[in-house]
Design a protein around this motif. Sequence first.
Motif, PDB file in Angstrom:
ATOM      1  N   PRO A   1     -39.396   3.567  33.209  1.00  0.00           N
ATOM      2  CA  PRO A   1     -39.068   4.818  32.514  1.00  0.00           C
ATOM      3  C   PRO A   1     -38.167   4.644  31.299  1.00  0.00           C
ATOM      4  O   PRO A   1     -38.305   5.370  30.307  1.00  0.00           O
ATOM      5  CB  PRO A   1     -38.401   5.667  33.597  1.00  0.00           C
ATOM      6  CG  PRO A   1     -37.998   4.705  34.660  1.00  0.00           C
ATOM      7  CD  PRO A   1     -38.971   3.591  34.619  1.00  0.00           C
ATOM      8  N   GLY A   2     -37.254   3.700  31.328  1.00  0.00           N
ATOM      9  CA  GLY A   2     -36.391   3.485  30.175  1.00  0.00           C
ATOM     10  C   GLY A   2     -37.189   3.035  28.961  1.00  0.00           C
ATOM     11  O   GLY A   2     -37.029   3.560  27.849  1.00  0.00           O
ATOM     12  N   ARG A   3     -38.063   2.053  29.167  1.00  0.00           N
ATOM     13  CA  ARG A   3     -38.912   1.563  28.086  1.00  0.00           C
ATOM     14  C   ARG A   3     -39.868   2.669  27.626  1.00  0.00           C
ATOM     15  O   ARG A   3     -40.116   2.845  26.428  1.00  0.00           O
ATOM     16  CB  ARG A   3     -39.704   0.347  28.575  1.00  0.00           C
ATOM     17  CG  ARG A   3     -40.807  -0.132  27.647  1.00  0.00           C
ATOM     18  CD  ARG A   3     -40.273  -0.594  26.319  1.00  0.00           C
ATOM     19  NE  ARG A   3     -41.347  -1.102  25.460  1.00  0.00           N
ATOM     20  CZ  ARG A   3     -41.323  -1.105  24.152  1.00  0.00           C
ATOM     21  NH1 ARG A   3     -40.267  -0.607  23.509  1.00  0.00           N
ATOM     22  NH2 ARG A   3     -42.326  -1.598  23.452  1.00  0.00           N
ATOM     23  N   ALA A   4     -40.391   3.442  28.587  1.00  0.00           N
ATOM     24  CA  ALA A   4     -41.299   4.537  28.251  1.00  0.00           C
ATOM     25  C   ALA A   4     -40.604   5.569  27.372  1.00  0.00           C
ATOM     26  O   ALA A   4     -41.197   6.100  26.425  1.00  0.00           O
ATOM     27  CB  ALA A   4     -41.823   5.194  29.532  1.00  0.00           C
ATOM     28  N   ALA A   5     -39.333   5.856  27.664  1.00  0.00           N
ATOM     29  CA  ALA A   5     -38.588   6.826  26.858  1.00  0.00           C
ATOM     30  C   ALA A   5     -38.410   6.321  25.425  1.00  0.00           C
ATOM     31  O   ALA A   5     -38.534   7.083  24.464  1.00  0.00           O
ATOM     32  CB  ALA A   5     -37.231   7.105  27.497  1.00  0.00           C
ATOM     33  N   GLU A   6     -38.129   5.023  25.272  1.00  0.00           N
ATOM     34  CA  GLU A   6     -38.009   4.453  23.929  1.00  0.00           C
ATOM     35  C   GLU A   6     -39.304   4.653  23.139  1.00  0.00           C
ATOM     36  O   GLU A   6     -39.281   5.035  21.963  1.00  0.00           O
ATOM     37  CB  GLU A   6     -37.698   2.950  24.023  1.00  0.00           C
ATOM     38  CG  GLU A   6     -36.325   2.606  24.554  1.00  0.00           C
ATOM     39  CD  GLU A   6     -36.155   1.098  24.709  1.00  0.00           C
ATOM     40  OE1 GLU A   6     -37.084   0.362  24.271  1.00  0.00           O
ATOM     41  OE2 GLU A   6     -35.132   0.659  25.243  1.00  0.00           O
ATOM     42  N   CYS A   7     -40.422   4.378  23.792  1.00  0.00           N
ATOM     43  CA  CYS A   7     -41.722   4.499  23.111  1.00  0.00           C
ATOM     44  C   CYS A   7     -42.024   5.956  22.776  1.00  0.00           C
ATOM     45  O   CYS A   7     -42.540   6.263  21.693  1.00  0.00           O
ATOM     46  CB  CYS A   7     -42.828   3.912  23.990  1.00  0.00           C
ATOM     47  SG  CYS A   7     -42.739   2.113  24.139  1.00  0.00           S
ATOM     48  N   GLY A   8     -41.721   6.861  23.709  1.00  0.00           N
ATOM     49  CA  GLY A   8     -41.966   8.276  23.458  1.00  0.00           C
ATOM     50  C   GLY A   8     -41.143   8.799  22.297  1.00  0.00           C
ATOM     51  O   GLY A   8     -41.646   9.535  21.435  1.00  0.00           O
ATOM     52  N   GLU A   9     -39.862   8.422  22.246  1.00  0.00           N
ATOM     53  CA  GLU A   9     -38.993   8.861  21.144  1.00  0.00           C
ATOM     54  C   GLU A   9     -39.477   8.276  19.813  1.00  0.00           C
ATOM     55  O   GLU A   9     -39.491   8.971  18.781  1.00  0.00           O
ATOM     56  CB  GLU A   9     -37.545   8.434  21.408  1.00  0.00           C
ATOM     57  CG  GLU A   9     -36.891   9.092  22.620  1.00  0.00           C
ATOM     58  CD  GLU A   9     -36.429  10.520  22.347  1.00  0.00           C
ATOM     59  OE1 GLU A   9     -36.786  11.083  21.289  1.00  0.00           O
ATOM     60  OE2 GLU A   9     -35.706  11.065  23.196  1.00  0.00           O
ATOM     61  N   GLU A  10     -39.880   7.012  19.827  1.00  0.00           N
ATOM     62  CA  GLU A  10     -40.359   6.386  18.591  1.00  0.00           C
ATOM     63  C   GLU A  10     -41.638   7.062  18.101  1.00  0.00           C
ATOM     64  O   GLU A  10     -41.805   7.313  16.903  1.00  0.00           O
ATOM     65  CB  GLU A  10     -40.607   4.890  18.812  1.00  0.00           C
ATOM     66  CG  GLU A  10     -41.033   4.179  17.535  1.00  0.00           C
ATOM     67  CD  GLU A  10     -41.334   2.701  17.744  1.00  0.00           C
ATOM     68  OE1 GLU A  10     -41.834   2.065  16.775  1.00  0.00           O
ATOM     69  OE2 GLU A  10     -41.097   2.173  18.852  1.00  0.00           O
ATOM     70  N   MET A  11     -42.529   7.364  19.028  1.00  0.00           N
ATOM     71  CA  MET A  11     -43.780   8.026  18.643  1.00  0.00           C
ATOM     72  C   MET A  11     -43.502   9.397  18.035  1.00  0.00           C
ATOM     73  O   MET A  11     -44.078   9.764  17.002  1.00  0.00           O
ATOM     74  CB  MET A  11     -44.694   8.173  19.863  1.00  0.00           C
ATOM     75  CG  MET A  11     -46.036   8.813  19.541  1.00  0.00           C
ATOM     76  SD  MET A  11     -47.064   9.059  21.016  1.00  0.00           S
ATOM     77  CE  MET A  11     -48.515   9.820  20.269  1.00  0.00           C
TER      78      MET A  11
END
Length: 690
Positions: free
Chosen positions: A531-541
């Motif tokens: 989830p931490g990595r997923a949040a980074e990707c979601g924010e970047e997108m």
Amino acid sequence: MAVVSESTFVGRRHEVAAARKALARARLLTLTGTGGVGKSRLALKVAATLRGGFRDGVEVVQLSSLAAGELLAPTVAAALGLRDGDSDPMALLEDHLAGRRMLLVLDNCEHLLDACARFAARVLREAPRLRLLVTSRQRLGVYGEHVLPVPSLPVPDPGLPPHVIARHDAVRLFADRAADASPGFRLTRENAADVAMLARRLDGLPLAIELAAARLRTVPLDRLARELDERLQAVTSPATLPPRQRTLRATMEWSYRLCSAGEQRLWARLSMFPAGAGLETAEAVCAGGEVDGCEVLDLAAGLVDKSILIGEQAEGCVRYRMLDTIRAYGCERLAGDEERDLRERYIGHHRDLVARNRIHETVPDQLERYRLLRRELPNLRAAIETCLGGPGPPAVGLEMAASLWSFWLLSGSATEGRYWLERGLERVTAPGRGRATALWVYSMLALRQGDPAAAAPRLEECGALVRREGFADVLPYAVRTSGVAAFSAGEPGRGLALLEESLALHRAAGDLDGVAFNLYYVAAYGASQSPGRAAECGEEMLALCEEHGAPVTRSYAQLVLGIVLWNLGDLQRAEELVGEAAEFTRDIDDKWCLTQCVEVLAWAAGAHGDHGRAARLLGAAHALWQSVDASPFRLSYHAPWHERCVARARRALGVQAYQAAFREGARLGLDPRPLAGSGRPGAHHASGRV
């Protein structure tokens, strides 16, 4: 559905009454008759008068531009607002129609007769409350079919008194259209006999009468009658045609000969466009030889005056189209070098149109591109068909079908995309970049439809081809699709690693669009894994989409980031993001994104203690999941929260109250807007907008 206004519909009182009566006792009514007799207009009028009698509505599906029977079911599904998420769209339709009381109109079936007959038999069997109204030049031949022949309009004897002549529908139609063509025209005692003679010579065929009436813009009535009479006597149509078809053909030839040379060429060339064309397109494709580009506007205006073209305002510009019978006649007038040159320009124009309007590009006009491609779809189909099934270059047809991958997904047309790609891959066997691209696109569409068995061999060939031939620009897409396939096979660790590899390849290549889409996949599939990595990707997108102003991709960024934040416990921001995405995707009819948004908003309502609203939203989400042939249980980032929300609502409401609220939401189904209600007091969140 389309509605026929009184100003555009004349007569047919007895036929409308007969059709209504037939549909009261028969579940399939086919209106038959020759081209130009008015079957389509009658069907629309009947549908409009019956709209209030069908609880689940009336839907009209136009089939004239559909070239392949294999596309019938997905086309009907799309018209009903269903996202084509299954490799068998008929099953999707059956599930949707099973309990609905509605009228479905299939207009212009004669060129797809066998496919329409099979379709009718199956949906009538599986949907016992459905009624079908069909227009065709011949009956379908389905058990239980009721056939209503549509005759020509009744015509009077010219020797009758003028007030009697005026009562006949053929005369009324001529007078109505003549008044449009020549303001101030009206039926009088002096001209009634001439009008009656015209109507009689035209066998009461509505299209022929309208074409003749349009001539009154430039020709007096008495001269018009003489011209027409001379032309009908001079033209010898094939003796094998029925009398009314010979009359219509003669009228077409008469109208054609009354056009200038430039108007004749433009008529023939615009007949290439099943969906019509705007002025810029007409100038780009149809100019040349006898048609100078700067003359196209004036020539088109002349054809509108003669009722050959119909000019319609569409998004701030004029679009020209033809009735199918007129278009078919125009196609006959193309031959030789002119046809070859026009075909090359037509294919080239639509190839460029697809290349310029890729929806997956991270640009501000994504939505405008999507709407343009939807409007041009019949013309795109004609271009691809000419390449894959006609004299055009197959490689270009395959390229167009593959380049439309984001359109197939967003419009819910995965079955159609796979249909064209399968045909193209059969024709284009050389191991080039075009084939490699088409292989990963086909695999992705198959995986989206839950068909990994079909995806596997294509994806394997794609990977081998890309590595052997060194197609570095195709490699990241092949790796990404392999990652999705790994998740489908129950290998989340391998799948996430492949998605990260693909993301790195896109970054290294400076491919912004590829990066944006890969961020979505890593965030979605990594929501529970990392989830931490997923949040980074979601924010970047989301940041990328906002920086570049890409509204369609932004809604997916909001959805996926909302799901990740929900998993991390940031309920308020998750709800705000998903609510805004729901509002946007509902307005553009993107049901795949909307379905997931409504699901998440149900969780939010439950978290606020509004379990009645949660149950209604779960019901609406259930109908939406069915419409896209998916389930929250197939997605790892939905399943646990769905189960938790259902369990809490059942406990809080009791089984009976929960089921009643769930059914209420399911009835709203594909349009969940009435579910707007209060959420967490004092908080600004978008769930109330759905």
